[in-house]
Motif scaffolding. Structure first.
Motif, PDB file in Angstrom:
ATOM      1  N   SER A  96      -2.716  -5.273   1.735  1.00  0.00           N
ATOM      2  CA  SER A  96      -3.686  -5.231   0.636  1.00  0.00           C
ATOM      3  C   SER A  96      -4.795  -6.259   0.827  1.00  0.00           C
ATOM      4  CB  SER A  96      -2.978  -5.470  -0.703  1.00  0.00           C
ATOM      5  OG  SER A  96      -2.130  -4.386  -1.018  1.00  0.00           O
ATOM      6  N   ALA A  97      -4.452  -7.419   1.380  1.00  0.00           N
ATOM      7  CA  ALA A  97      -5.469  -8.452   1.615  1.00  0.00           C
ATOM      8  C   ALA A  97      -6.508  -7.966   2.621  1.00  0.00           C
ATOM      9  CB  ALA A  97      -4.804  -9.732   2.114  1.00  0.00           C
ATOM     10  N   ALA A  98      -6.033  -7.274   3.675  1.00  0.00           N
ATOM     11  CA  ALA A  98      -6.964  -6.743   4.681  1.00  0.00           C
ATOM     12  C   ALA A  98      -7.847  -5.649   4.087  1.00  0.00           C
ATOM     13  CB  ALA A  98      -6.179  -6.203   5.871  1.00  0.00           C
ATOM     14  N   ALA A 152     -13.006  -3.518   1.009  1.00  0.00           N
ATOM     15  CA  ALA A 152     -13.439  -2.956  -0.276  1.00  0.00           C
ATOM     16  C   ALA A 152     -14.379  -3.909  -1.003  1.00  0.00           C
ATOM     17  CB  ALA A 152     -12.222  -2.649  -1.143  1.00  0.00           C
ATOM     18  N   THR A 153     -14.123  -5.203  -0.902  1.00  0.00           N
ATOM     19  CA  THR A 153     -14.985  -6.202  -1.549  1.00  0.00           C
ATOM     20  C   THR A 153     -16.369  -6.205  -0.924  1.00  0.00           C
ATOM     21  OG1 THR A 153     -13.058  -7.589  -2.043  1.00  0.00           O
ATOM     22  CG2 THR A 153     -15.213  -8.640  -2.133  1.00  0.00           C
ATOM     23  N   ASN A 154     -16.424  -6.150   0.395  1.00  0.00           N
ATOM     24  CA  ASN A 154     -17.724  -6.114   1.079  1.00  0.00           C
ATOM     25  C   ASN A 154     -18.542  -4.909   0.635  1.00  0.00           C
ATOM     26  OD1 ASN A 154     -17.139  -8.443   2.494  1.00  0.00           O
ATOM     27  ND2 ASN A 154     -16.387  -7.373   4.305  1.00  0.00           N
ATOM     28  N   GLY A 171      -7.028  -5.788  -5.012  1.00  0.00           N
ATOM     29  CA  GLY A 171      -6.859  -7.134  -5.542  1.00  0.00           C
ATOM     30  C   GLY A 171      -5.638  -7.233  -6.439  1.00  0.00           C
ATOM     31  N   ALA A 172      -5.463  -6.240  -7.314  1.00  0.00           N
ATOM     32  CA  ALA A 172      -4.314  -6.233  -8.218  1.00  0.00           C
ATOM     33  C   ALA A 172      -3.005  -6.094  -7.447  1.00  0.00           C
ATOM     34  CB  ALA A 172      -4.457  -5.090  -9.221  1.00  0.00           C
ATOM     35  N   ARG A 173      -3.008  -5.228  -6.409  1.00  0.00           N
ATOM     36  CA  ARG A 173      -1.788  -5.042  -5.626  1.00  0.00           C
ATOM     37  C   ARG A 173      -1.462  -6.298  -4.824  1.00  0.00           C
ATOM     38  NH1 ARG A 173      -2.854  -0.512  -3.622  1.00  0.00           N
ATOM     39  NH2 ARG A 173      -1.636   0.677  -5.135  1.00  0.00           N
ATOM     40  N   ALA A 222      -9.881 -11.167  -6.758  1.00  0.00           N
ATOM     41  CA  ALA A 222      -8.567 -10.589  -6.486  1.00  0.00           C
ATOM     42  C   ALA A 222      -7.640 -10.652  -7.691  1.00  0.00           C
ATOM     43  CB  ALA A 222      -7.920 -11.302  -5.303  1.00  0.00           C
ATOM     44  N   ALA A 223      -7.831 -11.646  -8.548  1.00  0.00           N
ATOM     45  CA  ALA A 223      -6.922 -11.823  -9.685  1.00  0.00           C
ATOM     46  C   ALA A 223      -7.485 -11.303 -10.997  1.00  0.00           C
ATOM     47  CB  ALA A 223      -6.567 -13.303  -9.833  1.00  0.00           C
TER      48      ALA A 223
END
Length: 295
Positions: free
Chosen positions: A28-30, A35-37, A246-248, A181-182
């Motif tokens: 999920s971090a990867a 997704a954030t970009n 982010g939630a996951r 993320a949070a």
């Protein structure tokens, strides 16, 4: 010894679960980074275009674009954006709760009369509203396998066509807006008719900046509004997509920490039970030796 065996099995089970949650957190971090970009790059352009069009539309007479025309609301469409998968904390539940609250507070009469329609983007919303016999239009569960502007535009074009044909008189989108993320913000936005900026009473002009336009204000608004509508729904889906990862990631991080705490407690319980078993065996040996010597 049976108790020791049970504790060993639980320790192995929790350790396996911890490895899974840790791996899911890394995945999920990867995905969150990509997704954030995507949403960070799109958001300034989408927000500025929306602001410009609101100001331009407010200074024009009604009827320049069919997408800005407000009419009596007889049919309502809600676009509910969730994910295809769970294990993301309250991410999907919050969207569904917000949608249900919106329906009960604002559109309950439309629901009762059968004039409330739902387009679900994400399997969680699709399954939830189909099971409850809502009027769910289409199936968009495959959208996330290849998430891009063109694929989202297919959905938006069907919504716009329905608005033009009078199938829907009002369209709203419910989704999670990404902050980090949070943190995600539950958001309800009107997609159609396109909202206009407020007019200033003193000079009867729209608020905001005056733009130099070529060829004409009317032509620019007519051409850009459909593109803006597509862009706003695409932004909402990208926001939700980043929020999901982010939630996951946050949920799996907490699950990994909780598994670690549980492992500590189980290992302590195992060591205590093992120590008690050894102590009991030693006591039996000593008692047996004492009995022999006395004999």
């Amino acid at each position: 010894m049976a108790n020791l065996k049970e504790v060993r099995i639980r320790i192995a089970s929790v350790s396996s679960t911890q490895q899974i949650t840790k791996a899911m957190k890394m995945v999920s971090a990867a995905k969150l980074k990509r997704a954030t970009n995507a949403i960070i790059q799109l958001r300034p352009y989408a927000n500025k275009l929306k602001e410009i069009l609101k100001n331009l539309s407010a200074s024009l007479e009604d009827g320049v674009s069919v997408y800005t025309q407000e009419r009596e609301v007889k049919n309502v469409l809600l676009v509910v954006v969730t994910s295809n998968r769970g294990l993301a904390g309250a991410f999907n539940t919050n969207v569904l709760k917000a949608t249900n609250n919106l329906i009960s507070e604002k559109y309950d009469a439309y629901k009762q009369s059968g004039n409330l329609h739902i387009i679900a983007i994400g399997k969680k919303a699709q399954d939830y509203y189909e099971k409850r016999d809502y009027n769910v239009i289409g199936n968009n569960n495959d959208l996330y396998t290849n998430l891009n502007f063109d694929n989202v535009s297919v959905i938006t074009e069907s919504i716009m066509q329905g608005f033009v044909e009078g199938k829907y008189d009002s369209v709203e989108v419910v989704y999670n807006q990404f902050k980090n993320a949070a943190v995600q913000f539950l958001t309800v936005e009107q997609l159609l008719p396109v909202p206009k900026a407020e007019k200033v009473e003193e000079d009867n002009t729209s608020t905001g900046v005056e733009y130099i336009l070529e060829p004409s204000k009317e032509e620019i608004v007519e051409n850009l509004i459909p593109k803006n509508i597509k862009l706003q729904l695409y932004k909402a889906v990208l926001d939700s997509h980043a929020s999901e990862h982010g939630a996951r990631m946050t949920a799996m991080d907490k699950a990994t920490d909780n598994a670690g705490e549980l492992l500590k407690a189980l290992k302590l319980s195992y060591n205590q039970a093992r120590q008690a078993a050894i102590t009991t065996e030693l006591s039996e040996i000593v008692s047996g030796a004492a009995a022999l010597s006395n004999g």
